[in-house]
Structure formats: structure tokens, C-alpha cells
Design a protein around this motif. Structure first.
Motif, PDB file in Angstrom:
ATOM      1  N   VAL A  39      -0.468 -10.240   8.044  1.00  0.00           N
ATOM      2  CA  VAL A  39      -1.904 -10.306   7.535  1.00  0.00           C
ATOM      3  C   VAL A  39      -2.289 -11.370   7.928  1.00  0.00           C
ATOM      4  O   VAL A  39      -1.953 -12.508   7.704  1.00  0.00           O
ATOM      5  CB  VAL A  39      -1.555 -10.100   5.874  1.00  0.00           C
ATOM      6  CG1 VAL A  39      -2.990 -10.467   5.156  1.00  0.00           C
ATOM      7  CG2 VAL A  39      -1.063  -8.938   5.472  1.00  0.00           C
ATOM      8  N   MET A  72       3.193  -0.033   4.739  1.00  0.00           N
ATOM      9  CA  MET A  72       2.145   1.440   4.569  1.00  0.00           C
ATOM     10  C   MET A  72       2.836   2.423   5.449  1.00  0.00           C
ATOM     11  O   MET A  72       3.002   3.487   4.933  1.00  0.00           O
ATOM     12  CB  MET A  72       0.923   0.833   5.360  1.00  0.00           C
ATOM     13  CG  MET A  72      -0.090   1.904   4.672  1.00  0.00           C
ATOM     14  SD  MET A  72      -1.753   1.263   4.975  1.00  0.00           S
ATOM     15  CE  MET A  72      -1.936   1.845   6.425  1.00  0.00           C
ATOM     16  N   LEU A  73       3.490   1.935   6.720  1.00  0.00           N
ATOM     17  CA  LEU A  73       3.773   3.010   7.508  1.00  0.00           C
ATOM     18  C   LEU A  73       5.151   3.401   6.878  1.00  0.00           C
ATOM     19  O   LEU A  73       5.470   4.726   6.786  1.00  0.00           O
ATOM     20  CB  LEU A  73       4.316   2.568   8.794  1.00  0.00           C
ATOM     21  CG  LEU A  73       2.870   2.396   9.715  1.00  0.00           C
ATOM     22  CD1 LEU A  73       3.263   1.212  10.894  1.00  0.00           C
ATOM     23  CD2 LEU A  73       2.352   3.669  10.045  1.00  0.00           C
ATOM     24  N   ALA A  74       5.946   2.506   6.286  1.00  0.00           N
ATOM     25  CA  ALA A  74       7.160   3.082   5.647  1.00  0.00           C
ATOM     26  C   ALA A  74       6.857   4.175   4.355  1.00  0.00           C
ATOM     27  O   ALA A  74       7.563   4.985   4.275  1.00  0.00           O
ATOM     28  CB  ALA A  74       8.114   1.738   4.933  1.00  0.00           C
ATOM     29  N   VAL A 124       2.202  -6.147   5.831  1.00  0.00           N
ATOM     30  CA  VAL A 124       1.617  -4.817   4.846  1.00  0.00           C
ATOM     31  C   VAL A 124       1.869  -3.862   5.484  1.00  0.00           C
ATOM     32  O   VAL A 124       1.985  -2.567   5.087  1.00  0.00           O
ATOM     33  CB  VAL A 124       0.255  -5.419   4.547  1.00  0.00           C
ATOM     34  CG1 VAL A 124      -0.510  -4.307   3.682  1.00  0.00           C
ATOM     35  CG2 VAL A 124       0.120  -6.939   3.742  1.00  0.00           C
ATOM     36  N   LEU A 125       1.170  -3.866   6.789  1.00  0.00           N
ATOM     37  CA  LEU A 125       1.089  -2.659   7.534  1.00  0.00           C
ATOM     38  C   LEU A 125       2.444  -1.710   7.916  1.00  0.00           C
ATOM     39  O   LEU A 125       2.506  -0.512   7.753  1.00  0.00           O
ATOM     40  CB  LEU A 125       0.209  -2.831   8.810  1.00  0.00           C
ATOM     41  CG  LEU A 125      -1.084  -3.467   8.341  1.00  0.00           C
ATOM     42  CD1 LEU A 125      -1.611  -3.935   9.682  1.00  0.00           C
ATOM     43  CD2 LEU A 125      -1.847  -2.209   7.789  1.00  0.00           C
ATOM     44  N   ASN A 126       3.457  -2.598   7.934  1.00  0.00           N
ATOM     45  CA  ASN A 126       4.851  -1.951   7.919  1.00  0.00           C
ATOM     46  C   ASN A 126       4.870  -1.272   6.787  1.00  0.00           C
ATOM     47  O   ASN A 126       5.869  -0.162   6.722  1.00  0.00           O
ATOM     48  CB  ASN A 126       5.913  -3.120   8.415  1.00  0.00           C
ATOM     49  CG  ASN A 126       6.041  -3.577   9.632  1.00  0.00           C
ATOM     50  OD1 ASN A 126       5.104  -3.109  10.515  1.00  0.00           O
ATOM     51  ND2 ASN A 126       7.007  -3.934  10.030  1.00  0.00           N
ATOM     52  N   ILE A 168      11.477   2.033  10.307  1.00  0.00           N
ATOM     53  CA  ILE A 168      10.741   0.888   9.832  1.00  0.00           C
ATOM     54  C   ILE A 168      11.680  -0.211   9.141  1.00  0.00           C
ATOM     55  O   ILE A 168      11.499  -1.354   9.358  1.00  0.00           O
ATOM     56  CB  ILE A 168       9.593   1.367   8.628  1.00  0.00           C
ATOM     57  CG1 ILE A 168       8.902   2.230   9.257  1.00  0.00           C
ATOM     58  CG2 ILE A 168       8.872   0.095   8.151  1.00  0.00           C
ATOM     59  CD1 ILE A 168       7.665   1.625  10.052  1.00  0.00           C
ATOM     60  N   LEU A 187      -5.071  -2.196  12.105  1.00  0.00           N
ATOM     61  CA  LEU A 187      -4.555  -0.718  12.119  1.00  0.00           C
ATOM     62  C   LEU A 187      -5.856   0.329  11.752  1.00  0.00           C
ATOM     63  O   LEU A 187      -6.439   0.219  10.899  1.00  0.00           O
ATOM     64  CB  LEU A 187      -3.547  -0.528  10.988  1.00  0.00           C
ATOM     65  CG  LEU A 187      -2.923   0.653  10.757  1.00  0.00           C
ATOM     66  CD1 LEU A 187      -2.242   1.018  12.248  1.00  0.00           C
ATOM     67  CD2 LEU A 187      -1.819   0.565   9.547  1.00  0.00           C
ATOM     68  N   GLU A 236       4.861  -9.889   4.011  1.00  0.00           N
ATOM     69  CA  GLU A 236       3.658 -10.143   4.717  1.00  0.00           C
ATOM     70  C   GLU A 236       3.345  -8.930   5.827  1.00  0.00           C
ATOM     71  O   GLU A 236       2.040  -8.880   5.997  1.00  0.00           O
ATOM     72  CB  GLU A 236       3.846 -11.505   5.642  1.00  0.00           C
ATOM     73  CG  GLU A 236       3.920 -12.553   4.877  1.00  0.00           C
ATOM     74  CD  GLU A 236       5.218 -12.791   4.145  1.00  0.00           C
ATOM     75  OE1 GLU A 236       5.264 -13.016   3.368  1.00  0.00           O
ATOM     76  OE2 GLU A 236       6.297 -12.331   4.923  1.00  0.00           O
ATOM     77  N   ILE A 284       0.874  -1.171   0.065  1.00  0.00           N
ATOM     78  CA  ILE A 284      -0.076  -0.206   0.046  1.00  0.00           C
ATOM     79  C   ILE A 284       0.814   1.176  -0.084  1.00  0.00           C
ATOM     80  O   ILE A 284       1.380   1.527   1.038  1.00  0.00           O
ATOM     81  CB  ILE A 284      -0.903   0.063   1.221  1.00  0.00           C
ATOM     82  CG1 ILE A 284      -1.708  -1.356   1.382  1.00  0.00           C
ATOM     83  CG2 ILE A 284      -1.897   1.258   1.335  1.00  0.00           C
ATOM     84  CD1 ILE A 284      -2.627  -1.271   2.628  1.00  0.00           C
TER      85      ILE A 284
END
Lengths: 284, 390, 341
Positions: free
Chosen positions: C337, A94-96, A90-92, C302, C60, A88, A34
Motif C-alpha cells: 500500500v 483481497m485476492l485471497a 492489502v491487495l493480496n 496466496i 489493481l 500491508e 477487503i
């Protein structure tokens, strides 16, 4: 008649949204990223086109160069940052992408300044069966449609396209088949970025763009992607046109100050009915 | 796990304790200075305009310092600006004002250009008797809070309304429609214009909103057309205004639009070209541009490499207003005295002639601008209107 | 260490922290520093409660800032329009935020992680747009003025004056510490264990008989409750609120706080909040480059420390302790996920 005029005008905005969304959905569908920095790719495309046209370059050429430049930035993003984050998580990613967005936005301010820029073209209009549209916007739609057709050919008819679809379907099997999935991912990201650049270059010819303009288009691309189904190009196009139409209709027929909520409410309603988006979880 | 927590909390406290030392303000080099805080959104969504204002401020301070500084009780003081970015976030504005007041120990602040950020910083400035001059914030509520240390040196909403009513009356327009942006600015106009217009005997036949990202206004414009107004009051920034003017020319060429000061006429002229833009008229933040303005424009272009707009004039004026008040009060410490000086001050700036009311509100003469023969012409609203406008 | 000893240790630690924090105004008179600490305190409540949702259920949420806003407006409006005291406004704010949170959760929690993000973002925006458009009630974009500080109270013979910087600071710190302790207790309880199970593998948790839907909703509602309380404190501390404090940019910034520090840990949100609020202040000297550096730092964190700072410290600590081989699996940290979720 009014309604048809509105539809035609929505087509113009919708084609730009579509280019943004297709790029986003490709990246999301194949790389599972994302990329909230998608807006910053869009802005760079707009600025590059602006400065080239200002230097006397033909618009179409400027568009192509902008696409190339941003494709390179996209490559750097993917190889330099996203590659190192687990697929996997995904949210990481997105934050990046949020971090990249913040970084790029401010770098643009440092380099280009906070000013808005716009390519001022001819405002001559033509009258097609009672519908008024400027030459500029008409050409815009034609360019957008051309790009989409070319993309479609690329995906459906070339070897690369096949490899792309294979990677989307099942990366592991694709690898077994001898496809260099790493390379495919990188190229896909570059391609998606180029599409965002095209959208930016087209948009800056009708609306001013500044360093901080990227956020809203990125959010819209996200909304359209989910709405149309992750990874579905058709969904992205349909979603983009529908969003543009909904925005114009709402602005036109509903004289309330609450119209700015419509896109969001609409999205939530649609998702409640069809959780996978209109075209479901199709991959190309 | 809990050990980590404990360790971390300790570190936090230590750092917060040291924080003061690191960010403490530097001493001046024996030169006499008066510190002036500047708070504007220099990054974020409003960065472009925020920088315009800040640049005007910087140029003014440079000019004053180059000619020796301001004179307080026979001594010369240079102005030392302390500029903090509010990043278009209220929390940042709060942190900024707190830093200026507590650590940098400033007593005078210029800023911000946004109504909500200005309201936020007053929460700290007022109790601490820090004098704030905002040269752009137009929200009317700012002067209705009973603040003693706030001065608004800018054209504000109610002012625009009075000018608009005056112009409409002289143009003999009795039925008008409004087209405004669906944001803070637009909403403030919608809450203020209609009652005032009705009182002046002008009928408001319709109010339409447009979204900032909107590219196509045909439906909206057709709707307005069907209501048969004699004039449309338009509230639009340059980008939207250009598109609206273009489309209105096709859809309703006989109904004039009067833009309420959000668009920059020079930019509209550039976008549409002299032919299409001819006879467009706008409310203007600043009046006729004389020699002072021309001089300022040259200096600004030399220093910043681009043409300045009225927001930069405002930034510039705010510094000179403060300087004048300081000199008049004869102190850089007693903000009550400076406040009194402000209340009896008359200053002729780039925007117009300033004076202030007891609640901090400004008295400025309304102005309009129009495009004629490829040029932008500004005049005071109460001066006679050009023939073609009547 | 057995559970009751752990519990005792934790509570003592909390108490000690509270006492130390109470002492700070005696050492630091600088109002600016106190204000920054106040912001950190308020956002710690937000970040820790968001962590309940993000770190322990793996979802999230970008709607959290909207609950913060609802708490702020509820308490602010009750105070300015009805003259209701902060001490009543606070629980009201929490309650209203919890109710709204519950409804939002009902809608959003049906979806898997990607769409959940978008739905919470949309619903959060809708709530903010209500603040923005309902001018008669909220004051619209110009904001709500004149929210008063909490009324002074007398406890144990001492009068607490909240109009002073030290007074409001102490109040905020008390709220922050208590909130963190309560959240810690929730995490340690069977509820917390269920949440962690859901985060690790939702399908398996369901298989083990955990009512996933119930627990997700519960954590979401509790999170919203705390956000509402934080909102009330914020409104009465600032004295003025406006919709722009609750927009998508702020929502994103808020999400970064538990992430920077390390989601799924108690200390993580505290560290993350501290860094994200104090770093931009330290960096003010770098003026133009401030935000650029923040973005860069975010990306680096990150990449290098996906489990956040606390996670990184923890794995470092364990690696040092274990000496050579076996990389201990850190269960706190990266979100996965959920397949079939």
C-alpha cells in the motif's frame, strides 16, 4: 406522499444494506482487510436462519443463532487465512478473499444445492398515516436498528469498544498499552461477520437467497464503505440509506433501462468530489 | 529470469501435448452406445435452473436406458451422456463444446439454457455438423442465423407474444402497460411486444422497468396506475413476481397482471397463500398436466428429492425428441439424416406437442396457467378462458 | 551480462518460442486443445498488459476486462456493420480502447489503491452496461453475431487461411508472442524503470523527479491498447461476443491471472494465464468439485506463494544458489500500500 412511501421503503432495504456495510467497514477499517467473501458470510446467515425457521425455531432466535454460526466461520477465516497474510499487502488479502469467496460459494452449492430459499412470512400490512408497510418489514427495521444501537453501545461504552478503537487508531501503541491486538482483530472479524449474517437472515425473509447470491451484496457493502468513509460506522449507515434511496428513486422516476448504471456513476462522481468518502477517514 | 521463462514455456508445451491423453474419452464396454453431449450452467449464477434442466435430461436418459435403449436398424443402443458445466461463462461453454466435438467426438448436444451461451456453442457446432437441441433458450435471434444444425425445442419469445395478444384480445383489453425486468429477458420483450401489440390494435400506454434486486415497487406501480391500462403485461421471475403481485394488490387491485412465464405459479401460490394468490394468471411453458406429467413428477421426486418445474420437463423432452429423431433417421452418425428426421418429427412431450420448422424453430401450442381455489391449473391458450378471466 | 547481450538473448528466446509454437499444429490436430491454447494466447495478451498496470505500477485495475470488451465490440461492429476488414479493425480496436483507457485512467488514477480498485470496478461495470443496454448498436444481451474470421493474406508466397483451426491458432500465437516481447521491451526501457520505481515507493520516485502522474497514465493507456487488440482478436476468433464475457466476475478472474503467476515478472502472467485456463479444463473430470478446488487453490497460492508461482520459483532458485544465509530480497512480487499515494 409517494415520495414519503418511497423513503419508508428505502429505510427497509437500507437497514439491511447498513448491517452489511457496517460489518465490512469495521473489518476494513481495523484489520485493513477487503473481505470480498463478505457476501458468503451473508449467505450462510440467510441459509442458517432459513433452515432454523423451517425447523420451527422462532425467527429472532434463529437470527441470533445464525449470527453466532457465522461469527465462528468468520473467526476461522481470520485465524486460518487472513492472519497469515501481511497486513500491508492489502491487495493480496483481497485476492485471497476472492479465492475464499469462490470456494465457499461452491461448497454451499455442494451442501445446500443451488436452489433459492426464502422464508415466507405474513404479508399483512398496516397503514400508518397513509403509508403502507408490511409488519414483517417494520419488524425488520426495528431489529436492524436494535442491532446497530447495541453495536454502538458496545463500541462507545465498553472496555472492548475502547480497545477496538485504540487498535484502529494505532495498533502499535495499543499493543504497548497491553491490548492483545491479535485477539481484538479476531473478535472484530467475528463481529463484522455476525453483522453480515444478521443482514442475510433479515433479507431472506423478504427476498429469495441462493448460494450464489453473495456477490452483489458484497459489492454494495464495498461501495457503501468507500462512499461513507473507511472505518466509519456512521458513514456506513448513511451510505447504506442513501444507496437504497438512490436505487428506489431511480427505479421509480427514471423509466430508462440505464438505471442499473446509476449506483456506479453516482459513486464515481461522489469520489471525484470527496475522495475520502463522505465522512472521511474517520475511525469510529 | 529468462531461464525461468524458457523452462516454463517448454513445460507448458509438454503439458499441452499430454493434455489430450489425460482427458481422452474412455471406450465403451462392448455395449453399443450413442454419445450425447450435455452443456448446461451447473455452477455460477444460473446454477439452480441449469441443474433443473440437467436433472430432467439425466432422468430421461436413465429411463430410456433402463428400457433397453434406442433402436437403430434393429440394434439396441444405450445413451451415454457426457455432461459438462458451463459455469455461466461463455468461454467455458466454448471450451465445453470444443471438448465434446474434438475429443469426445459427439455428434449430438443438448443445451444450453442461456441464449448467449447457445449462440456461442453454435459457432463450433454448426461448421462441425453437430446437431444441437436447446430446450430452454428463448432468444429469437437463435433461429435467424441460418443454422442448419440447431433446433430449439422450447417456448420462445415470439410465441409468448402471440399467446399474449390472443389472450388480451379475448379478454377485450385494448390498453395495456408493460412491466419488465431490466435484463436480457425484459429487454427482448420490450423490443418485440409493442410493435406486435400495436399491429393487433392494442395500445401500449407505458413501459416500466424494474431492477432484479428491487424490493419495493410502489413508485413503479403507482406510475403504471396513473396511465390507466386495462391490463399489465408482467415479465418477472418468481421472487420479483411475488413481491410485485403483493404490492399491486394494494396499489392497483382493479388492474389484472398477466405474468409472461418467468414465474413458477406453484411457488407463487406457496408464497402468497391460496387466498391472496387466487385468480392470478400466467403464461405457462407447459400445457395441461396429464398422466405422463404426473408419472414424471413422481419419478423425479424419487430421484432428486424435490418437485420438478417446467425446466426439468424441457430437459426430459429434449432427450426423447433426440431419441425419436435418431430412431427415425436410422443412424447415429449421419447428422444430416437426423436433421431431416427432426424436420418431419412429431413428438408429444411433457411440455406439449413438438414439431419443427425448416429454420429449427419449434411449433408449440401456447399455454396459460392460473390459480384457482388453491390449485394451479394449466390449459392451452386457445381453449376457452375461465369466466372470471373475461 | 550487459544490456545489449541481454536484449539479444531475449529476442532470440522470443523467436525460438514463436517457432516452436508454430510447429504445434503439426503435432497436435485436436481442435479442442488448439482452442484452449488460443484462449490462453488471447488472455496472455490481456494478462501481460494488465501486469504492466498491476505489477509495475502497483495499481489493481478491474477495468481491464472492459477495455477488452471495447476492443471486441469495436472490431466486431466494424466488421459486421461496415464490412471493415479485421486488419483495419484491429488497430481501430486498439486505438478506441486506448482512448477509453486514457479517460478511465484520468479519473481512476487520482485515487489510492483501495479506492482505485473500486473506481475501476465501477467504470468497468458502466462500460459493460453500455454494451448491455445499447441494444440498437451492440445487440444488447443477446450479443453480436456473425463476426467473420480475418481475411486470408498472402505472405512470402504462402496463403494464410485463418478459417482453419491451425491458421487462426498461428495468428493468435504470433500476436501473443509479439505482445509479450513488446511489453518486455517497455519494461526494460527507461519507462519500465520509472514504473518499477513508482511501484516500490511512489513518494520517493516523485522526489527523484519522476513524473508519477504521467507514467501511471502512460502504463494504463498502453495496457488498455493491448487489451483492445486482444479483444479484436477474440471477437474474430469466436465469431460471437456478448456482454456477459466482460462482467465483474470475468474482471476478477482476469486479475487473478498475473497474480497466480507472479506479478511484476514477464513469465508470471503467462504461467498464471495458462494455469487458470487449463486447470478448469483438466478438472472437468471432477465435475461438481471443479470450482471448489479452484477457489481452494487460489487461497493456498496466496498464502504459500504471495509472489505467485514465478516469484516462488525465483526465490527457490536464489536460495539454492546462495546456499545458506542471506535471504535475497525479491523485488518482483508483493504489492504494498502506498503511503501518501
Amino acid at each position: 406522499m409517494l415520495f414519503i412511501q418511497l423513503v419508508v421503503d428505502s429505510l427497509v432495504l437500507g437497514s439491511i444494506y447498513a448491517l452489511m456495510a457496517i460489518g465490512f467497514t469495521m473489518i476494513f477499517g481495523i484489520l485493513h482487510i477487503i473481505n470480498l467473501a463478505h457476501g458468503e458470510l451473508f449467505v450462510l446467515g440467510a441459509f442458517t436462519a432459513f433452515f432454523l425457521v423451517g425447523a420451527g425455531v422462532n425467527f429472532i432466535l434463529a437470527l441470533l443463532i445464525a449470527m453466532l454460526v457465522v461469527a465462528i466461520l468468520g473467526l476461522i477465516m481470520e485465524r486460518g487465512v487472513y492472519r497469515f497474510i501481511k497486513k500491508e499487502a492489502v491487495l493480496n488479502t483481497m485476492l485471497a478473499s476472492i479465492g475464499l469467496s469462490l470456494f465457499l460459494q461452491n461448497v454451499y452449492i455442494l451442501i445446500f444445492g443451488p436452489q433459492t430459499q426464502q422464508i415466507y412470512g405474513s404479508t399483512e400490512t398496516i397503514n400508518l398515516l397513509g403509508i403502507i408497510i408490511t409488519w414483517q418489514r417494520l419488524i425488520l427495521v426495528i431489529i436492524a436498528v436494535t442491532v446497530v444501537i447495541l453495536l454502538n453501545l458496545l463500541v462507545k461504552r465498553t472496555w472492548f469498544g475502547k480497545a477496538l478503537r485504540a487498535t484502529a487508531l494505532d495498533p502499535q501503541v495499543a499493543q504497548l498499552m497491553g491490548i492483545d491486538t491479535g485477539r481484538i482483530r479476531a473478535v472484530t472479524f467475528a463481529l463484522g461477520s455476525a453483522l453480515a449474517a444478521a443482514a442475510g437472515a433479515l433479507l431472506v425473509s423478504i427476498i429469495p437467497v441462493s448460494a450464489t447470491s453473495g456477490f452483489i451484496p458484497a459489492t454494495k457493502a464495498f461501495i457503501i464503505t468507500i462512499f461513507g468513509g473507511i472505518g466509519s460506522i456512521t458513514g456506513a449507515i448513511v451510505g447504506a440509506l442513501l444507496l437504497a434511496l438512490a436505487e428506489n428513486l431511480a427505479a421509480g422516476y427514471i423509466a430508462s433501462s440505464y438505471t442499473n448504471m446509476i449506483a456506479y456513476a453516482f459513486l464515481v462522481l461522489v469520489l471525484l468530489i470527496r475522495p475520502d468518502g463522505i465522512f472521511g477517514r474517520r475511525s469510529f | 529470469m529468462l531461464r525461468v521463462f524458457a523452462l516454463v514455456s517448454l513445460v507448458m508445451l509438454l503439458i499441452s501435448g499430454c493434455g489430450g491423453q489425460i482427458t481422452g474419452s474412455a471406450d465403451s464396454q462392448g455395449e453399443k452406445v450413442v454419445k450425447v453431449g450435455v452443456l448446461e450452467p451447473l455452477t455460477g449464477a444460473i446454477a439452480e435452473t441449469g441443474n433443473w434442466v440437467a436433472n430432467g435430461v439425466k432422468l430421461a436418459i436413465e429411463n430410456i436406458n433402463n428400457s433397453g435403449g434406442i433402436t437403430i436398424n434393429g440394434e439396441k443402443y444405450k445413451i451415454k451422456p457426457i455432461i459438462y458445466d458451463t459455469a455461466t461463462k461463455i468461454n467455458e461453454a466454448m471450451n465445453g463444446i470444443n471438448k465434446l466435438v474434438s475429443q469426445d467426438k459427439v455428434k449430438f448436444v443438448l443445451g444450453t439454457m442461456l441464449t448467449d451461451q447457445t449462440a456461442a456453442i453454435m459457432q463450433v457446432a454448426e461448421p462441425n455438423k453437430v446437431l444441437v437441441i436447446s430446450s430452454v433458450s428463448a432468444g429469437d435471434k437463435l433461429t435467424k442465423q441460418g443454422w442448419k444444425y440447431f433446433f430449439r425445442a422450447a417456448p420462445y419469445n415470439n410465441m409468448s407474444i402471440d399467446t399474449a395478444i390472443d389472450v388480451c384480445t379475448r379478454m377485450n383489453k385494448k390498453k395495456i402497460a408493460m412491466l419488465v425486468s431490466n435484463d436480457a429477458w425484459g429487454k427482448s420483450y420490450v423490443s418485440l411486444f409493442p410493435p406486435a401489440m400495436e399491429k393487433a390494435g392494442i395500445e401500449v400506454v407505458g413501459i416500466e422497468y424494474y431492477e432484479l434486486h428491487q424490493a419495493d415497487y410502489s413508485t413503479t406501480l403507482n406510475k403504471i396506475k396513473s396511465l390507466n391500462p386495462e391490463l399489465v403485461i408482467l415479465g418477472a421471475r418468481t421472487d420479483n413476481a411475488v413481491a410485485i403481485f403483493q404490492q399491486a394488490m394494494q396499489i392497483m387491485p382493479d388492474i389484472p397482471l398477466y405474468e409472461q412465464g418467468g414465474a413458477i405459479p406453484e411457488k407463487v401460490l406457496e408464497a402468497l397463500g391460496p387466498e391472496k394468490a387466487n385468480h392470478l394468471f400466467f403464461a405457462s411453458r407447459n400445457g395441461p398436466e396429464g398422466e405422463e406429467v404426473a408419472k414424471f413428477k413422481e419419478q423425479y421426486k424419487k430421484k432428486f428429492g424435490e418437485e420438478p418445474f417446467s425446466f426439468s420437463y424441457s430437459g426430459y423432452d429434449s432427450v426423447y425428441i433426440l431419441a425419436a429423431a435418431l430412431e427415425k433417421a436410422g443412424t447415429i452418425e449421419d447428422t444430416d439424416k437426423v436433421r431431416e428426421a427432426m424436420l418431419s418429427l412429431k413428438y408429444k412431450g411433457l411440455i406439449g406437442d413438438y414439431s419443427f420448422q425448416p429454420n429449427g424453430e419449434v411449433n408449440l401450442r401456447g399455454a396459460i396457467a392460473y390459480i384457482e381455489d388453491g390449485k394451479v391449473i394449466r390449459q392451452w391458450a386457445d381453449q376457452p378462458l375461465p369466466e372470471w378471466l373475461k | 551480462m550487459n544490456r545489449s547481450a541481454e536484449l539479444k538473448r531475449g529476442l532470440i528466446l522470443g523467436l525460438v518460442t514463436l517457432v516452436v509454437l508454430m510447429m504445434v499444429p503439426f503435432m497436435v490436430a485436436d481442435e479442442y486443445l488448439l482452442t484452449v491454447l488460443n484462449m490462453i494466447g488471447i488472455y496472455v495478451i490481456l494478462a501481460s498488459s494488465l501486469n504492466l498496470i498491476v505489477g509495475y505500477t502497483g495499481q489493481l485495475s478491474f477495468a481491464h476486462i472492459a477495455f477488452f470488451g471495447i476492443g471486441a465490440y469495436t472490431s466486431g461492429l466494424l466488421g459486421t456493420k461496415l464490412g471493415i476488414s479485421f486488419w483495419l479493425g484491429l488497430p481501430a480496436a486498439g486505438a478506441v480502447a486506448a482512448i477509453v483507457g486514457f479517460v478511465v485512467g484520468l479519473i481512476a488514477l487520482r485515487f489510492g489503491s483501495h479506492i482505485f480498485v473500486l473506481v475501476t470496478l465501477s467504470l468497468g461495470e458502466i462500460i459493460r452496461l453500455v454494451f448491455y443496454n445499447w441494444v440498437e448498436l451492440t445487440g444488447g444481451p443477446d450479443g453480436l453475431f456473425g463476426i467473420s474470421r480475418p481475411e486470408n493474406i498472402s505472405l512470402l508466397g504462402i496463403t494464410w487461411d485463418f478459417s482453419t483451426p491451425a491458421g487462426i491458432y498461428r495468428l493468435i500465437m504470433i500476436f501473443a508472442v509479439i505482445s509479450v516481447i513488446i511489453i518486455w521491451l517497455i519494461v526494460r526501457s527507461s519507462v519500465g524503470r520509472a514504473l518499477i520505481a513508482i511501484r516500490e515507493n511512489e513518494t520517493f520516485a516523485e522526489f527523484c523527479g519522476i513524473n508519477v502522474w504521467f507514467y501511471k497514465n502512460l502504463s494504463f493507456t498502453i495496457g488498455a491498447l493491448f487489451a483492445g487488440i486482444a479483444g479484436s482478436v477474440y471477437a474474430h476468433f469466436f465469431g460471437y461476443i456478448a456482454p456477459s464475457s466482460f462482467n465483474t466476475m470475468e474482471a476478477i478472474y482476469l486479475v487473478l491471472m498475473p497474480f497466480f503467476g507472479g506479478i511484476g515478472t514477464i513469465a508470471g502472467p503467462i504461467i498464471g494465464t495458462f494455469l487458470l485456463i487449463s486447470l478448469p479444463e483438466f478438472l472437468r473430470v471432477l465435475a461438481d468439485y471443479r470450482m471448489t478446488i479452484m477457489g481452494l487453490l487460489l487461497v493456498l497460492i496466496i498464502l504459500i506463494m504471495p509472489q505467485g508461482i514465478v516469484g516462488a520459483i525465483q526465490s527457490l532458485y536464489i536460495r539454492l544458489k546462495a546456499g545458506r544465509s542471506s535471504r535475497a530480497e525479491i523485488s518482483a512480487g508483493s504489492i504494498r500500500v502506498n503511503r501518501g499515494g
